[in-house]
Design an enzyme around this catalytic site. Structure first.
Site, mmCIF file in Angstrom:
data_model
loop_
_atom_site.group_PDB
_atom_site.id
_atom_site.type_symbol
_atom_site.label_atom_id
_atom_site.label_comp_id
_atom_site.label_asym_id
_atom_site.label_seq_id
_atom_site.Cartn_x
_atom_site.Cartn_y
_atom_site.Cartn_z
ATOM 1 N N ILE A 104 0.826 -1.199 0.000
ATOM 2 C CA ILE A 104 0.000 0.000 0.000
ATOM 3 C C ILE A 104 0.871 1.265 0.000
ATOM 4 O O ILE A 104 1.573 1.558 0.984
ATOM 5 C CB ILE A 104 -0.996 0.003 1.190
ATOM 6 C CG1 ILE A 104 -1.793 -1.314 1.204
ATOM 7 C CG2 ILE A 104 -1.915 1.231 1.127
ATOM 8 C CD1 ILE A 104 -2.504 -1.669 -0.114
ATOM 9 N N THR A 105 0.808 1.988 -1.110
ATOM 10 C CA THR A 105 1.569 3.228 -1.248
ATOM 11 C C THR A 105 1.045 4.257 -0.246
ATOM 12 O O THR A 105 -0.176 4.383 -0.063
ATOM 13 C CB THR A 105 1.407 3.777 -2.689
ATOM 14 O OG1 THR A 105 1.828 2.766 -3.607
ATOM 15 C CG2 THR A 105 2.232 5.037 -2.910
ATOM 16 N N HIS A 122 23.728 4.216 -23.486
ATOM 17 C CA HIS A 122 24.826 4.611 -22.604
ATOM 18 C C HIS A 122 25.971 3.582 -22.576
ATOM 19 O O HIS A 122 27.043 3.867 -22.026
ATOM 20 C CB HIS A 122 24.323 4.799 -21.169
ATOM 21 C CG HIS A 122 23.677 6.128 -20.922
ATOM 22 N ND1 HIS A 122 22.428 6.452 -21.407
ATOM 23 C CD2 HIS A 122 24.110 7.223 -20.261
ATOM 24 C CE1 HIS A 122 22.118 7.676 -21.024
ATOM 25 N NE2 HIS A 122 23.116 8.176 -20.339
ATOM 26 N N GLY A 123 25.741 2.385 -23.082
ATOM 27 C CA GLY A 123 26.789 1.363 -22.980
ATOM 28 C C GLY A 123 27.033 1.014 -21.526
ATOM 29 O O GLY A 123 26.106 1.090 -20.688
ATOM 30 N N GLU A 175 -1.815 -1.196 -10.563
ATOM 31 C CA GLU A 175 -3.076 -0.693 -11.141
ATOM 32 C C GLU A 175 -3.542 -1.555 -12.324
ATOM 33 O O GLU A 175 -4.019 -1.042 -13.337
ATOM 34 C CB GLU A 175 -2.943 0.781 -11.535
ATOM 35 C CG GLU A 175 -2.697 1.640 -10.316
ATOM 36 C CD GLU A 175 -3.518 2.904 -10.281
ATOM 37 O OE1 GLU A 175 -4.500 3.019 -11.024
ATOM 38 O OE2 GLU A 175 -3.154 3.777 -9.489
ATOM 39 N N SER A 183 -0.169 -5.850 -17.061
ATOM 40 C CA SER A 183 -0.374 -5.839 -18.524
ATOM 41 C C SER A 183 -1.333 -6.945 -18.941
ATOM 42 O O SER A 183 -2.143 -6.778 -19.859
ATOM 43 C CB SER A 183 0.966 -6.043 -19.248
ATOM 44 O OG SER A 183 1.729 -4.863 -19.172
HETATM 45 C C1 LIG Z 1 5.312 -0.408 -5.722
HETATM 46 C C2 LIG Z 1 3.900 -0.906 -5.626
HETATM 47 C C3 LIG Z 1 2.901 -0.035 -5.192
HETATM 48 C C4 LIG Z 1 1.581 -0.497 -5.068
HETATM 49 N N1 LIG Z 1 0.616 0.353 -4.549
HETATM 50 C C5 LIG Z 1 -0.629 -0.148 -4.275
HETATM 51 C C6 LIG Z 1 -1.614 0.670 -3.591
HETATM 52 O O1 LIG Z 1 -1.358 1.837 -3.255
HETATM 53 N N2 LIG Z 1 -2.809 0.107 -3.296
HETATM 54 C C7 LIG Z 1 -3.122 -1.188 -3.638
HETATM 55 O O2 LIG Z 1 -4.240 -1.635 -3.337
HETATM 56 N N3 LIG Z 1 -2.219 -1.970 -4.293
HETATM 57 C C8 LIG Z 1 -0.984 -1.479 -4.615
HETATM 58 N N4 LIG Z 1 -0.052 -2.284 -5.253
HETATM 59 C C9 LIG Z 1 -0.406 -3.667 -5.589
HETATM 60 C C10 LIG Z 1 -0.558 -3.926 -7.085
HETATM 61 O O3 LIG Z 1 -1.687 -3.273 -7.595
HETATM 62 C C11 LIG Z 1 -0.602 -5.452 -7.284
HETATM 63 O O4 LIG Z 1 0.700 -5.933 -7.001
HETATM 64 C C12 LIG Z 1 -1.032 -5.837 -8.682
HETATM 65 O O5 LIG Z 1 -2.401 -5.565 -8.861
HETATM 66 C C13 LIG Z 1 -0.769 -7.322 -9.001
HETATM 67 O O6 LIG Z 1 -1.294 -8.142 -8.021
HETATM 68 P P1 LIG Z 1 -0.381 -9.306 -7.383
HETATM 69 O O7 LIG Z 1 0.899 -8.691 -6.945
HETATM 70 O O8 LIG Z 1 -1.194 -9.996 -6.346
HETATM 71 O O9 LIG Z 1 -0.067 -10.273 -8.577
HETATM 72 P P2 LIG Z 1 -1.001 -11.516 -9.048
HETATM 73 O O10 LIG Z 1 -2.390 -11.057 -9.193
HETATM 74 O O11 LIG Z 1 -0.744 -12.664 -8.150
HETATM 75 O O12 LIG Z 1 -0.391 -11.812 -10.477
HETATM 76 C C14 LIG Z 1 0.790 -12.580 -10.686
HETATM 77 C C15 LIG Z 1 0.970 -12.756 -12.204
HETATM 78 O O13 LIG Z 1 -0.122 -13.502 -12.732
HETATM 79 C C16 LIG Z 1 -0.747 -12.767 -13.785
HETATM 80 N N5 LIG Z 1 -2.166 -13.045 -13.778
HETATM 81 C C17 LIG Z 1 -3.038 -12.993 -12.728
HETATM 82 N N6 LIG Z 1 -4.280 -13.318 -13.118
HETATM 83 C C18 LIG Z 1 -4.215 -13.555 -14.459
HETATM 84 C C19 LIG Z 1 -5.173 -13.934 -15.452
HETATM 85 N N7 LIG Z 1 -6.469 -14.079 -15.156
HETATM 86 N N8 LIG Z 1 -4.731 -14.119 -16.727
HETATM 87 C C20 LIG Z 1 -3.434 -13.936 -17.051
HETATM 88 N N9 LIG Z 1 -2.489 -13.582 -16.156
HETATM 89 C C21 LIG Z 1 -2.881 -13.394 -14.883
HETATM 90 C C22 LIG Z 1 -0.438 -11.311 -13.466
HETATM 91 O O14 LIG Z 1 -0.565 -10.492 -14.628
HETATM 92 C C23 LIG Z 1 0.991 -11.421 -12.972
HETATM 93 O O15 LIG Z 1 1.858 -11.501 -14.060
HETATM 94 C C24 LIG Z 1 1.265 -1.828 -5.423
HETATM 95 C C25 LIG Z 1 2.282 -2.676 -5.896
HETATM 96 C C26 LIG Z 1 3.575 -2.242 -5.996
HETATM 97 C C27 LIG Z 1 4.626 -3.198 -6.474
#
Ligand SMILES: Cc1cc2nc3c(=O)[nH]c(=O)nc-3n(C[C@H](O)[C@H](O)[C@H](O)COP(=O)(O)OP(=O)(O)OC[C@H]3O[C@@H](n4cnc5c(N)ncnc54)[C@H](O)[C@@H]3O)c2cc1C
Length: 385
Positions: free
Chosen positions: A159-160, A340-341, A365, A368
């Site tokens: 959570i940011t 930049h190499g 958010e 991809s």
């Molecule tokens: C620096 C940082 C700041 C953040 N800030 C906030 C914040 O302020 N508030 C907040 O609520 N969250 C925040 N997040 C959380 C962020 O939104 C989640 O990490 C993100 O939504 C991915 O969820 P996960 O990490 O559980 O990955 P997972 O959902 O477990 O995904 C793992 C992998 O599986 C893939 N995947 C999952 N489901 C599918 C599908 N159905 N089909 C194909 N591929 C799939 C994903 O694309 C990913 O590659 C933050 C994260 C970071 C790293």
């Protein structure tokens, strides 16, 4: 270069924020990255410029004007100076504060927004949990009502701003058996009893922002801190994410732009085989591709923002802009290292930091993969069998 995308007023806003970012953010970016802690200096500078209440009505202490185009312009310029500062701003404004502004009642807005819109107080937005990110509806944090008070139990992850927040918007389920329809949204004061915040360490980039775990143990939330209707929290979260993706896309454009500018400077100063590397066609092609990718992402972002500001359908375009811009900034910042190499691989050149900052944008958010799912869903609706 003339900018047909922006009005005169928008160009003035862009110049004001760009000057600030050049003067204050960029020169500190390496130091704030190394310190790996929330930069209050960056925050106060942005708040003093009035950036924390853009689009919030003046009666709640906001700027009174400005829509997604203006916030996109600001997000791009801030991210160009220090991407970490733009994450703090984004989580505060387009996630936390905006959820209260859009779904809070009059009493909540009058009570909570003046401090947030001025930047005196900071907002965080807590949806993700250790066991649920992309599949947000599977969240496990519970809210139980007893004698007119809600009690939260569970934990939130990544959570940011949580560690520095005044107000945290939290999504919790009141009835797991109802799935996403059981989820409600609450505003939780950071100093609430039973609330523990654990800053997470070892983050790859965006290191001038704070990313935290939030743990609730029977944390009391007064009933007047329920946002909107019970059971509508998941819809609110998805609506907020739909539009916030435009701002993440703008942030990515700023990150890409800073990588291009660093590459342009270096390519004209570094010589090999008797001439600046910018005179080698191989390098020129890389620079041309970088500029073209940034241009495409910027146009897509401003188009999505314009649709949103005009009340037109924008969700598919916002997802496309986020997908395009986030993958662009990872690629462009990697190419900046290539230009930049060897020195590009070291801190000194600054481009490895830009690459590290860029890397998270295809993850948060909506990853991809999730953007592609959302775009495909819209496509299938447009082109039925
Ligand atoms: C620096 C940082 C700041 C953040 N800030 C906030 C914040 O302020 N508030 C907040 O609520 N969250 C925040 N997040 C959380 C962020 O939104 C989640 O990490 C993100 O939504 C991915 O969820 P996960 O990490 O559980 O990955 P997972 O959902 O477990 O995904 C793992 C992998 O599986 C893939 N995947 C999952 N489901 C599918 C599908 N159905 N089909 C194909 N591929 C799939 C994903 O694309 C990913 O590659 C933050 C994260 C970071 C790293």
């Amino acid at each position: 270069m003339a900018d047909l995308l922006l009005t005169e007023e928008e160009q003035m806003l862009q110049k004001m924020v760009r000057d600030f970012a050049d003067r204050e953010l960029a020169p500190r970016a390496r130091e704030t990255d190394e310190k790996q802690e929330f930069s209050w200096e960056n925050w106060r500078g942005m708040a003093n410029l009035g950036l924390m209440g853009i689009g919030i009505d003046a009666k709640y202490g906001g700027s009174g004007s400005g829509g997604y185009r203006q916030v996109s312009i600001v997000a791009e310029e801030i991210a160009r100076g220090d991407a970490g500062a733009s994450v703090s701003m984004l989580a505060h404004l387009s996630l936390g504060t905006n959820t209260i502004y859009r779904f809070g009642n009059e009493e909540q807005k009058q009570r909570l927004l003046p401090s947030l819109a001025s930047g005196k107080g900071i907002a965080a937005w807590a949806l993700t949990e250790p066991g649920s990110g992309s599949d947000a509806a599977a969240l496990q944090t519970t809210a139980t009502e007893r004698d007119g008070t809600y009690f939260l139990n569970g934990s939130k992850m990544f959570i940011t701003n949580a560690a520095v927040a005044e107000s945290i918007v939290v999504f919790a389920t009141m009835d797991r058996s109802l799935g996403y329809k059981g989820i409600s949204a609450f505003v939780v004061a950071r100093d609430s009893p039973g609330l523990q915040i654990n800053p997470l360490h070892g983050k790859m980039g965006m290191r001038s922002s704070t990313t935290d775990e939030v743990v609730f143990q029977d944390t009391p939330v007064p009933s007047n801190n329920l946002l909107g209707e019970q059971g509508r929290g998941f819809n609110y979260a998805m609506e907020i994410l739909d539009s916030s993706r435009i701002i993440v896309a703008a942030q990515c454009v700023g990150i890409g732009q800073s990588a291009l500018e660093a590459a342009m400077r270096y390519a004209q100063q570094r010589e090999t085989f008797g001439k600046p590397i910018a005179q080698h066609q191989g390098i020129q092609f890389m620079l041309a591709d970088m500029a073209t990718q940034i241009y495409a992402a910027r146009v897509a972002t401003m188009h999505a923002a314009t649709l949103k500001d005009n009340g037109l359908p924008f969700v598919e375009e916002a997802s496309m802009a986020k997908l395009l811009a986030s993958e662009m900034c990872v690629e462009v910042s990697s190419k900046a290292i290539q230009v930049h190499g060897g020195i590009g691989y070291f801190q000194e050149a600054g481009v490895e930091r830009i690459f590290r900052d860029a890397r998270v944008t295809t993850i948060y958010e909506g990853t991809s993969e999730v953007q592609r799912l959302l775009i495909a869903r819209q496509l299938l609706a447009h082109y039925p069998a």
